[in-house]
Design a protein around this motif. Structure first.
Motif, PDB file in Angstrom:
ATOM      1  N   ALA A   1       0.817  -1.206   0.000  1.00  0.00           N
ATOM      2  CA  ALA A   1       0.000   0.000   0.000  1.00  0.00           C
ATOM      3  C   ALA A   1       0.853   1.261   0.000  1.00  0.00           C
ATOM      4  O   ALA A   1       0.596   2.208  -0.747  1.00  0.00           O
ATOM      5  CB  ALA A   1      -0.923  -0.008   1.216  1.00  0.00           C
ATOM      6  N   SER A   2       1.881   1.268   0.839  1.00  0.00           N
ATOM      7  CA  SER A   2       2.718   2.471   0.941  1.00  0.00           C
ATOM      8  C   SER A   2       3.524   2.697  -0.325  1.00  0.00           C
ATOM      9  O   SER A   2       3.732   3.839  -0.737  1.00  0.00           O
ATOM     10  CB  SER A   2       3.646   2.367   2.156  1.00  0.00           C
ATOM     11  OG  SER A   2       4.512   1.255   2.031  1.00  0.00           O
TER      12      SER A   2
ATOM     13  N   THR B   1       2.659   1.934  -3.367  1.00  0.00           N
ATOM     14  CA  THR B   1       1.776   2.478  -4.397  1.00  0.00           C
ATOM     15  C   THR B   1       1.632   3.983  -4.244  1.00  0.00           C
ATOM     16  O   THR B   1       1.747   4.743  -5.209  1.00  0.00           O
ATOM     17  CB  THR B   1       0.383   1.821  -4.320  1.00  0.00           C
ATOM     18  OG1 THR B   1       0.532   0.407  -4.474  1.00  0.00           O
ATOM     19  CG2 THR B   1      -0.534   2.356  -5.391  1.00  0.00           C
ATOM     20  N   MET B   2       1.395   4.426  -3.021  1.00  0.00           N
ATOM     21  CA  MET B   2       1.232   5.842  -2.749  1.00  0.00           C
ATOM     22  C   MET B   2       2.550   6.587  -2.930  1.00  0.00           C
ATOM     23  O   MET B   2       2.608   7.666  -3.498  1.00  0.00           O
ATOM     24  CB  MET B   2       0.714   6.029  -1.318  1.00  0.00           C
ATOM     25  CG  MET B   2       0.208   7.419  -1.028  1.00  0.00           C
ATOM     26  SD  MET B   2      -1.294   7.765  -1.964  1.00  0.00           S
ATOM     27  CE  MET B   2      -1.715   9.375  -1.273  1.00  0.00           C
TER      28      MET B   2
ATOM     29  N   MET C   1      -5.439   8.069  -8.591  1.00  0.00           N
ATOM     30  CA  MET C   1      -5.119   7.067  -7.570  1.00  0.00           C
ATOM     31  C   MET C   1      -4.593   7.743  -6.305  1.00  0.00           C
ATOM     32  O   MET C   1      -4.937   7.357  -5.183  1.00  0.00           O
ATOM     33  CB  MET C   1      -4.087   6.086  -8.128  1.00  0.00           C
ATOM     34  CG  MET C   1      -4.598   5.224  -9.267  1.00  0.00           C
ATOM     35  SD  MET C   1      -3.306   4.207 -10.017  1.00  0.00           S
ATOM     36  CE  MET C   1      -2.858   3.158  -8.638  1.00  0.00           C
ATOM     37  N   HIS C   2      -3.766   8.760  -6.485  1.00  0.00           N
ATOM     38  CA  HIS C   2      -3.199   9.477  -5.347  1.00  0.00           C
ATOM     39  C   HIS C   2      -4.288  10.209  -4.567  1.00  0.00           C
ATOM     40  O   HIS C   2      -4.310  10.188  -3.336  1.00  0.00           O
ATOM     41  CB  HIS C   2      -2.147  10.464  -5.854  1.00  0.00           C
ATOM     42  CG  HIS C   2      -1.180  10.907  -4.796  1.00  0.00           C
ATOM     43  ND1 HIS C   2      -0.102  10.142  -4.406  1.00  0.00           N
ATOM     44  CD2 HIS C   2      -1.128  12.038  -4.047  1.00  0.00           C
ATOM     45  CE1 HIS C   2       0.575  10.777  -3.459  1.00  0.00           C
ATOM     46  NE2 HIS C   2      -0.026  11.934  -3.217  1.00  0.00           N
TER      47      HIS C   2
ATOM     48  N   ARG D   1      -7.467   9.475  -4.531  1.00  0.00           N
ATOM     49  CA  ARG D   1      -8.375   8.489  -3.916  1.00  0.00           C
ATOM     50  C   ARG D   1      -7.880   8.113  -2.526  1.00  0.00           C
ATOM     51  O   ARG D   1      -8.638   8.128  -1.552  1.00  0.00           O
ATOM     52  CB  ARG D   1      -8.461   7.252  -4.828  1.00  0.00           C
ATOM     53  CG  ARG D   1      -9.024   5.996  -4.184  1.00  0.00           C
ATOM     54  CD  ARG D   1     -10.497   6.139  -3.829  1.00  0.00           C
ATOM     55  NE  ARG D   1     -10.977   4.944  -3.166  1.00  0.00           N
ATOM     56  CZ  ARG D   1     -10.840   4.688  -1.857  1.00  0.00           C
ATOM     57  NH1 ARG D   1     -10.235   5.571  -1.063  1.00  0.00           N
ATOM     58  NH2 ARG D   1     -11.311   3.567  -1.332  1.00  0.00           N
ATOM     59  N   HIS D   2      -6.623   7.777  -2.433  1.00  0.00           N
ATOM     60  CA  HIS D   2      -6.066   7.379  -1.139  1.00  0.00           C
ATOM     61  C   HIS D   2      -5.811   8.586  -0.241  1.00  0.00           C
ATOM     62  O   HIS D   2      -6.110   8.562   0.955  1.00  0.00           O
ATOM     63  CB  HIS D   2      -4.756   6.621  -1.357  1.00  0.00           C
ATOM     64  CG  HIS D   2      -4.119   6.159  -0.086  1.00  0.00           C
ATOM     65  ND1 HIS D   2      -4.536   5.055   0.604  1.00  0.00           N
ATOM     66  CD2 HIS D   2      -3.078   6.676   0.636  1.00  0.00           C
ATOM     67  CE1 HIS D   2      -3.796   4.895   1.690  1.00  0.00           C
ATOM     68  NE2 HIS D   2      -2.907   5.863   1.735  1.00  0.00           N
ATOM     69  N   GLY D   3      -5.283   9.658  -0.833  1.00  0.00           N
ATOM     70  CA  GLY D   3      -4.908  10.830  -0.054  1.00  0.00           C
ATOM     71  C   GLY D   3      -6.089  11.557   0.549  1.00  0.00           C
ATOM     72  O   GLY D   3      -6.028  12.020   1.698  1.00  0.00           O
TER      73      GLY D   3
ATOM     74  N   SER E   1      -7.350   9.535   3.463  1.00  0.00           N
ATOM     75  CA  SER E   1      -6.396   9.602   4.563  1.00  0.00           C
ATOM     76  C   SER E   1      -6.471  10.940   5.278  1.00  0.00           C
ATOM     77  O   SER E   1      -6.377  11.014   6.515  1.00  0.00           O
ATOM     78  CB  SER E   1      -4.969   9.373   4.042  1.00  0.00           C
ATOM     79  OG  SER E   1      -4.825   8.066   3.529  1.00  0.00           O
TER      80      SER E   1
ATOM     81  N   GLN F   1     -15.186   7.542   2.087  1.00  0.00           N
ATOM     82  CA  GLN F   1     -14.791   6.728   0.935  1.00  0.00           C
ATOM     83  C   GLN F   1     -15.447   7.249  -0.342  1.00  0.00           C
ATOM     84  O   GLN F   1     -14.800   7.366  -1.390  1.00  0.00           O
ATOM     85  CB  GLN F   1     -15.194   5.263   1.170  1.00  0.00           C
ATOM     86  CG  GLN F   1     -14.390   4.547   2.235  1.00  0.00           C
ATOM     87  CD  GLN F   1     -13.049   4.060   1.727  1.00  0.00           C
ATOM     88  OE1 GLN F   1     -12.576   4.461   0.680  1.00  0.00           O
ATOM     89  NE2 GLN F   1     -12.412   3.184   2.497  1.00  0.00           N
TER      90      GLN F   1
ATOM     91  N   ALA G   1     -13.863  10.577  -1.399  1.00  0.00           N
ATOM     92  CA  ALA G   1     -12.530  10.361  -1.968  1.00  0.00           C
ATOM     93  C   ALA G   1     -12.621   9.853  -3.403  1.00  0.00           C
ATOM     94  O   ALA G   1     -11.906  10.329  -4.296  1.00  0.00           O
ATOM     95  CB  ALA G   1     -11.752   9.378  -1.098  1.00  0.00           C
TER      96      ALA G   1
END
Length: 230
Positions: free
Chosen positions: A114-115, A117-118, A177-178, A180-182, A185, A203, A206
Motif C-alpha cells: 500500500a505504501s 503504491t502511494m 489514484m493518489h 483516492r487514497h490521499g 487519509s 470513501q 474520496a
C-alpha cells in the motif's frame, strides 16, 4: 520514564506530520479542482481560454500588481509541496523503522504494498509537475515548437503530439489514484471517519474527487486527440 517521554514525543511528531500532510493535501485538492475548471474552458474555444488565462493575472488589481495572485498561488503551492513531500518522506522513514521492529511478516508485506503504491505514485506526480511547469508555464520544453503568447494554441498544438497527450493522461491516472487514497487519509487524520456512516461517506467523497479531477483533466488532451478541440 526514559522510554515513555521519547515515545510520546515521537507520537506527537507523527500526528503533526500527518496533520501537515492532510492540510497541504486539502490545499492541493482545492487547487486542482479550480485548475481543472479553468482547463475545461478549452472546450469553449481560443478566445474563452485565453481570456481566462489573462484575467487570472488581473485578479485583485490594482491592490496587487499584474500577476500578483498567480505568484501568491505559486508560493503557497510550493510551500505546500515542500511540506507535503517532506512529511511523506518522514512518515515513510518512521514506518519503515517501526515495521522492522514491531510488525509481523504478513502485516509488513501488506503495508509495504500500500505504501509503495502511494509513495511511487507521489514521486511520479512530482516528476510530472516539474515537466508540466517546464512545458506550459516556463515553455522551457516546447515539443510542438509553438510560437506566440496564446495559452490555447500552446495547449492544443502540444496535445496534438500523441506522446505528450499520453504523458498527461497517464499522469491523470496517477493523480486519480493518489487523490483516492490521499483524500480519504486526510479525512481520517482530521477525525471525519469515526463512525461506519462517516467512513463510507469519506470513501465516497474520496472516490468522487478522484474521478472528477482525473477525468476532468484528461478530457482536454483527449478532446484534442479526437479533434473536438482544435
Amino acid at each position: 520514564m526514559t522510554t515513555t517521554a521519547p515515545r510520546r514525543t515521537g507520537q506527537a511528531t507523527t500526528i503533526a506530520l500527518k496533520l501537515l500532510m492532510a492540510v497541504t493535501g486539502i490545499v492541493f485538492i482545492g487547487y486542482v479542482l479550480l485548475h481543472m475548471y479553468g482547463n475545461l474552458k478549452a472546450f469553449s474555444g481560443q478566445f474563452a481560454f485565453d481570456e481566462y488565462a489573462h484575467h487570472l493575472r488581473e485578479l485583485l488589481m490594482p491592490m496587487l500588481p499584474y500577476g500578483g495572485v498567480v505568484w501568491i498561488l505559486r508560493v503557497v503551492l510550493l510551500a505546500s509541496l515542500i511540506g507535503h513531500a517532506g512529511s511523506a518522506f518522514a512518515l515513510w522513514s518512521r514506518a519503515n523503522k517501526a515495521r522492522e521492529q514491531k510488525y509481523v511478516v504478513k502485516k509488513a508485506v501488506k503495508a509495504t504494498i500500500a505504501s509503495r503504491t502511494m509513495r511511487w505514485g507521489g514521486v511520479a506526480l512530482l516528476a510530472f509537475v516539474v515537466f508540466h511547469v517546464l512545458h506550459l508555464t516556463t515553455h522551457t520544453i516546447n515539443p510542438s515548437g509553438t510560437q506566440g503568447d496564446s495559452p490555447y494554441l500552446r495547449l492544443v498544438e502540444s496535445f496534438q503530439l500523441w506522446w505528450v497527450a499520453a504523458i498527461y493522461i497517464l499522469a491523470m491516472v496517477a493523480l486519480g489514484m493518489h487523490l483516492r487514497h490521499g483524500t480519504f487519509s486526510a479525512m481520517q487524520t482530521l477525525g471525519l471517519t469515526g463512525t461506519v456512516k462517516r467512513y463510507r461517506i469519506a470513501q465516497a467523497v474520496a472516490i468522487t474527487i478522484a474521478l472528477v479531477v482525473a477525468v476532468g483533466f484528461a478530457l482536454v488532451p483527449l478532446g484534442v486527440v479526437v479533434g473536438i478541440i482544435e
